[in-house]
Scaffold this motif. Structure first.
Motif, PDB file in Angstrom:
ATOM      1  N   ARG A 394       0.836  -1.200   0.000  1.00 40.86           N
ATOM      2  CA  ARG A 394       0.000   0.000   0.000  1.00 40.86           C
ATOM      3  C   ARG A 394       0.874   1.255   0.000  1.00 40.86           C
ATOM      4  NH1 ARG A 394      -5.239   0.987   1.340  1.00 40.86           N
ATOM      5  NH2 ARG A 394      -5.495  -1.160   2.062  1.00 40.86           N
ATOM      6  N   ARG A 397       2.721   1.819  -3.336  1.00 36.54           N
ATOM      7  CA  ARG A 397       1.885   1.841  -4.538  1.00 36.54           C
ATOM      8  C   ARG A 397       2.278   2.973  -5.487  1.00 36.54           C
ATOM      9  NH1 ARG A 397      -4.238   2.092  -3.152  1.00 36.54           N
ATOM     10  NH2 ARG A 397      -3.683   0.041  -2.293  1.00 36.54           N
ATOM     11  N   ARG A 398       2.701   4.107  -4.942  1.00 37.68           N
ATOM     12  CA  ARG A 398       3.037   5.246  -5.796  1.00 37.68           C
ATOM     13  C   ARG A 398       4.255   4.973  -6.675  1.00 37.68           C
ATOM     14  NH1 ARG A 398       4.915   6.403  -0.678  1.00 37.68           N
ATOM     15  NH2 ARG A 398       6.975   7.410  -0.462  1.00 37.68           N
ATOM     16  N   PHE A 399       5.040   3.946  -6.333  1.00 41.47           N
ATOM     17  CA  PHE A 399       6.220   3.604  -7.127  1.00 41.47           C
ATOM     18  C   PHE A 399       5.966   2.417  -8.058  1.00 41.47           C
ATOM     19  CE2 PHE A 399       8.102   5.283  -3.077  1.00 41.47           C
ATOM     20  CZ  PHE A 399       8.565   6.482  -3.611  1.00 41.47           C
TER      21      PHE A 399
END
Length: 404
Positions: A394, A397-399
């Motif tokens: 979680r 997630r941005r990567f």
């Protein structure tokens, strides 16, 4: 200057070896599916080597899931070239499920050997033995993690059943860039590191100035090593070894090409005063056997995510110890591979250290929770099953890279 404490001698390494390690007894394993997840984070600052610069930090994870629901994590080496991580991820998706799922495996080594064999012709046909070996290495780590979790034991104990309790695993801060390396070294020393490795191969004047600055920052008692990343010819490496000897270095890593003839490594060991290290760019037990048996390289450094996984690198450790060499697993990626390297070294015992990237990398922590605790230059593994860490998907997630 008072000399830094050297790495243990080859004789000490031979005396410190652990009892013979056994593979786990046959335990039926059937993989239901394999998941491939790729992440990319910015490299701030970029990681500089003599052959190129990393502007991003990729991390390629393999998740192996058994038909009983048990699962484990592995990591694939994928730092170079730019875009190479996506290519490896697609290779893993295309070939690993078809070759490894739906069959019963008696032990991780059986899966490693069979999948490697099935990919041999493809590796020749497409000229890519490296990337294919790397995805198999990541799968192998994941299978070991799966089995250790299933049994409820730390992975190092599955690798070495005679191990009562893992001792502290010595580590060193690696990847000190050639731009103001003394600052990062001082920061990591304040965190508890006692050994450091500087990148060299950027010209004699710059290398010498950086060595002097780092040694002044960390003091005479700290261990200091250098890594040239295959930067020099044989004659240049001989000259560099003599030039840098006054900085009391524990080893000189990959001063020449990894595929240089063993006679060149032997001559280099004889013609300059520093101990030689290498192995991250070797592949195949025969090649490691040759390196371990020769008198050129004193420190053997396989990379579990680049070739061999845990199954073959465990055998490399045996080779190194049999020949009285120091065993120091190489790693410069995210947290799953680092955890695997720590467990491998804990299982093997003896002299040597595990490499920890000194540079900031959010994927090292996000993809391996909880983070390891460093005390006086060493990490002590606990009794958590498997690798003892979990990716925080979680938070990471941005990567995550969309591979569709």
């Amino acid at each position: 200057m008072k000399k830094a404490s050297p790495m243990p001698s080859d004789a000490e390494a031979r005396a410190a070896t652990s009892p013979a390690m056994a593979m786990p007894p046959g335990e039926p394993l059937r993989l239901e599916r394999i998941e491939v997840l790729l992440f990319r984070a910015p490299a701030d600052p970029p990681v500089q080597t003599s052959f190129g610069v990393m502007h991003e930090r990729p991390a390629l994870l393999i998740r192996a899931i058994g038909d009983d629901g048990a699962s484990g994590w592995g990591e694939v080496w994928c730092n170079f070239p730019s875009g190479g991580a996506e290519h490896r991820a697609r290779l893993a998706r295309a070939y690993l499920p078809a070759l490894a799922c739906g069959r019963h495996w008696s032990q991780p080594q059986a899966c490693f050997d069979e999948v490697s064999r099935r990919l041999e012709v493809l590796a020749l046909q497409c000229g890519e033995p490296g990337p294919l070996a790397q995805i198999v290495a990541g799968l192998d780590i994941a299978i070991w993690d799966l089995l250790a979790r299933r049994r409820g034991v730390p992975l190092c104990k599955l690798l070495a059943p005679e191990l009562q309790r893992p001792g502290p695993v010595a580590v060193y801060a690696s990847g000190l860039n050639p731009t103001d390396p003394q600052r990062l070294a001082a920061q990591r020393q304040a965190e508890g590191y006692r050994a450091f490795k500087l990148k060299v191969g950027f010209g004699a004047a710059r290398d010498d100035a950086n060595l002097a600055a780092v040694r002044a920052a960390i003091g005479p008692q700290a261990l200091l090593m250098v890594d040239a990343n295959q930067a020099w010819s044989l004659d240049q490496a001989v000259a560099a070894g003599h030039r840098m000897a006054g900085h009391e270095l524990a080893w000189l890593e990959e001063p020449i090409r990894a595929d240089a003839p063993l006679a060149h490594w032997s001559r280099l060991a004889q013609d300059q005063p520093l101990r030689l290290a290498g192995g991250e760019n070797l592949a195949g037990l025969d090649r490691f056997e040759d390196f371990a048996a020769a008198d050129g390289v004193s420190v053997i450094q396989p990379d579990v995510g680049k070739w061999g996984g845990l199954s073959a690198c465990l055998q490399v450790a045996r080779l190194a110890q049999r020949h009285g060499k120091c065993f120091c697993p190489h790693w410069l990626g995210a947290g799953i591979g680092l955890a695997a390297s720590l467990h491998l070294k804990a299982a093997v015992g003896g002299s040597g250290m595990v490499e920890v990237d000194a540079n900031p990398n959010p994927l090292r922590e996000l993809l391996a929770q909880p983070p390891f605790v460093l005390e006086a230059g060493a990490v002590r593994l606990d009794d958590t099953a498997g690798l003892g860490v979990e990716p925080d998907l979680r938070a990471a997630r941005r990567f995550l890279v969309n591979l569709s």
